[in-house]
Design an enzyme around this catalytic site. Structure first.
Site, short mmCIF file in Angstrom:
data_model
loop_
_atom_site.label_atom_id
_atom_site.label_comp_id
_atom_site.label_asym_id
_atom_site.label_seq_id
_atom_site.Cartn_x
_atom_site.Cartn_y
_atom_site.Cartn_z
N SER A 1 7.39 -0.82 31.13
CA SER A 1 8.54 -0.66 30.24
C SER A 1 9.16 -2.01 29.89
CB SER A 1 9.59 0.24 30.90
OG SER A 1 9.11 1.56 31.01
N TYR B 1 3.51 9.92 28.55
CA TYR B 1 2.50 9.53 27.56
C TYR B 1 2.09 10.73 26.72
CZ TYR B 1 2.03 5.34 30.44
OH TYR B 1 2.29 4.19 31.13
N ASP C 1 9.52 -0.82 36.86
CA ASP C 1 8.52 -0.45 35.84
C ASP C 1 8.17 -1.65 34.96
OD1 ASP C 1 6.91 0.75 34.01
OD2 ASP C 1 8.32 2.32 33.42
N GLN D 1 12.67 3.03 37.98
CA GLN D 1 12.87 2.45 36.65
C GLN D 1 12.99 0.93 36.70
OE1 GLN D 1 16.25 4.46 34.98
NE2 GLN D 1 15.03 6.09 34.07
N ARG E 1 6.98 7.00 36.91
CA ARG E 1 8.13 6.97 36.01
C ARG E 1 9.18 7.96 36.48
NH1 ARG E 1 6.06 5.62 29.85
NH2 ARG E 1 5.58 3.45 30.33
#
Length: 507
Positions: A133, A228, A130, A127, A122
């Site tokens: 996400s 997380y 990902d 991005q 991440r």
């Protein structure tokens, strides 16, 4: 360079790993793309759509995979289904390795380089790659849509001639990507939304969407690595459970999203909490794939307990496959692009790239990812384990203890020196030891002046020096007066011993 796109065989999986949009871009990079027949039907993408984008349609999986250098998938295929690919071919997709170590080992034996997109770091650069996400974002949206179908009541507040309809109350547990999208969707539908999270930083994000953030005072912050949350202690779990129990009974819709990769989902909602909710309430458990956040969740099923409906779908993003496939395919395209030399139009993997290192599970017939390479699956693993004892001799660095022994001898020698030296020297610091050597060459008068200057303050130390300078000539004239002065050092010996008092004070 050939890229193969498989039809998903996992039960209930409706997404596809490539779309006509991404296929056209793969071809522009110099790739030949083959799509298995019917691969996009569940996502409303026909074979004609793929052909128009420049792909060839393989009648079977074997025909599609033959000579492939890259295999794109949504779910991990079985190792025996990858026959015909080139040696060292890349398998890229959501491979779900946790709890499936034997399947990962089988992929290694099949000779493919498996890359699990769930492990994409991440960071800003990644991005666009990902998949967690992009798919969680859709899952959060779909969770509220599924709840609204079962709720059987209007979501927003309505002012009518017949009276006012109160808005639904929605409670989102977990303010990650999925949770924030669930909050936003519930707000769009007119619900009064509240949310909780164990990460204190999530509060601002929740409130920016117009929801109320609640958090127990007993839990300061449980932020972990990689965005997380960390695992809560027993005391923190008890405090969080008390908070939820007092809030959940007043809610109409609850969405739970707490999930830690590679671990069972934490139980946040007990049977008693479910029974405290009003009949007709709905719970959507987005962590059902890992056992669920709700004690009563049955993965893949919708159940009703005491009038409360609990939705345990394990693939909510797959309920909107067209959109989910578009985003997922773009994630894969962004990653594959970094593995291709655009100028020479060929595959050129940089195995030292941080993105590659983070995602590679298997390579050259072995499991190489640090999270899964620990189990000894081959002789190579055994040989790597043997050097570990060899590293222990590095612990022989206790040979550095010899210096400590040297220090002991140094102390012994210093002790022997102090034993032979006068008592006044024993009270001096080691730095002062050279002073006695110099004074040994000096006259007894100099020793007396040094002995006087030592215990005295700086101001008084200048007085003896002046007296000594003034007394040099008279001292030659009055030798008789010096004899008593020579006797006084006998009285000064206690003064030299006075440092023993401060020395005892230091101890």
């Amino acid at each position: 360079m050939k890229i193969a796109v498989l039809r998903e065989r996992f039960e209930g999986e409706s997404r596809v790993a490539a779309t006509p949009e991404t296929i056209a871009k793969y071809i522009a990079l110099g790739a030949e793309v083959a799509v298995e027949k019917g691969a996009g039907e569940a996502s409303r993408l026909s074979d004609d759509d793929f052909q128009q984008a420049g792909a060839t349609i393989g009648a079977t999986a074997a025909a599609t995979l033959k000579g492939a250098d890259i295999v794109l998938c949504v779910r991990r295929p079985a190792a025996d289904e990858l026959g015909g690919v080139n040696k060292g071919a890349l398998l890229v997709g959501a491979l779900d390795p946790y709890g499936n170590e034997q399947d990962v080992a089988a992929l290694a034996k099949a000779g493919v380089a498996a890359m699990s997109m769930e492990f994409m770091p991440r960071i800003t650069r990644a991005q666009v790659m990902d998949i967690l996400s992009s798919q969680a974002n859709l899952a959060g949206y779909q969770a509220v849509i599924e709840a609204s179908k079962v709720f059987d009541r209007a979501m927003p507040m309505m002012m009518t001639a017949a009276g006012t309809v109160r808005p639904a109350k929605a409670f989102v547990m977990g303010a990650g990507v999925a949770g924030l999208q669930a909050i936003a969707t519930a707000k769009r539908l007119g619900a009064v939304v509240s949310a909780t999270d164990v990460r204190a930083a999530a509060g601002e994000q929740v409130e920016s969407l117009g929801a109320k953030f609640i958090m127990t005072e007993a839990l300061k912050d449980a932020s972990g690595t990689g965005g997380y949350a960390r695992e809560l202690t027993k005391d923190e779990q008890a405090a969080q459970a008390e908070l939820v129990a007092g809030h959940i009974s007043k809610q109409d819709i609850v969405v739970t999203t707490a999930l830690i990769p590679g671990r069972p989902a934490p139980k946040l909602v007990t049977k008693a909490m479910v029974e405290s909710m009003a009949p007709g309430s709905v719970i959507v458990d987005l962590a059902a794939e890992r056992g669920g956040n709700v004690e009563l969740t049955q993965p893949g099923k919708v159940i009703t307990h005491d009038g409360v409906t609990i939705i345990g779908y394990t693939n909510l993003a797959g309920h909107i496959p067209t959109t989910a496939s578009q985003l997922y395919a773009r994630n894969l395209l962004a990653f594959i692009t970094t593995l291709i030399d655009a100028k020479e139009k060929k595959l050129a993997v940089n195995w030292d790239d941080e993105l590659v290192k983070a995602t590679v599970l298997t390579r050259d017939g072995a499991v190489v990812h640090s999270a899964f390479a620990a189990p000894k699956t081959d002789t190579a693993g055994d040989t790597e384990a043997k050097p570990a004892p060899a590293k222990k001799p590095a612990a022989k660095k206790p040979a550095t203890r010899k210096p400590s022994a040297g220090k002991a001898t140094a102390s012994q020698t210093s002790a022997s020196k102090t034993a032979t030296a006068p008592k006044a020297d024993a009270g001096q610091a080691p730095e002062a030891k050279p002073a006695p050597r110099k004074t040994a060459a000096r006259k007894p008068a100099a020793k007396a002046a040094a002995a006087e200057a030592g215990p005295q303050a700086d101001a008084s130390a200048t007085a003896p020096a002046a007296k000594a300078a003034a007394a040099e000539k008279p001292a030659a004239k009055k030798p008789a007066a010096r004899k008593p002065a020579a006797k006084k050092p006998a009285a000064r010996k206690p003064a030299a011993n006075k440092p023993a008092a401060p020395e005892g004070g230091d101890k």
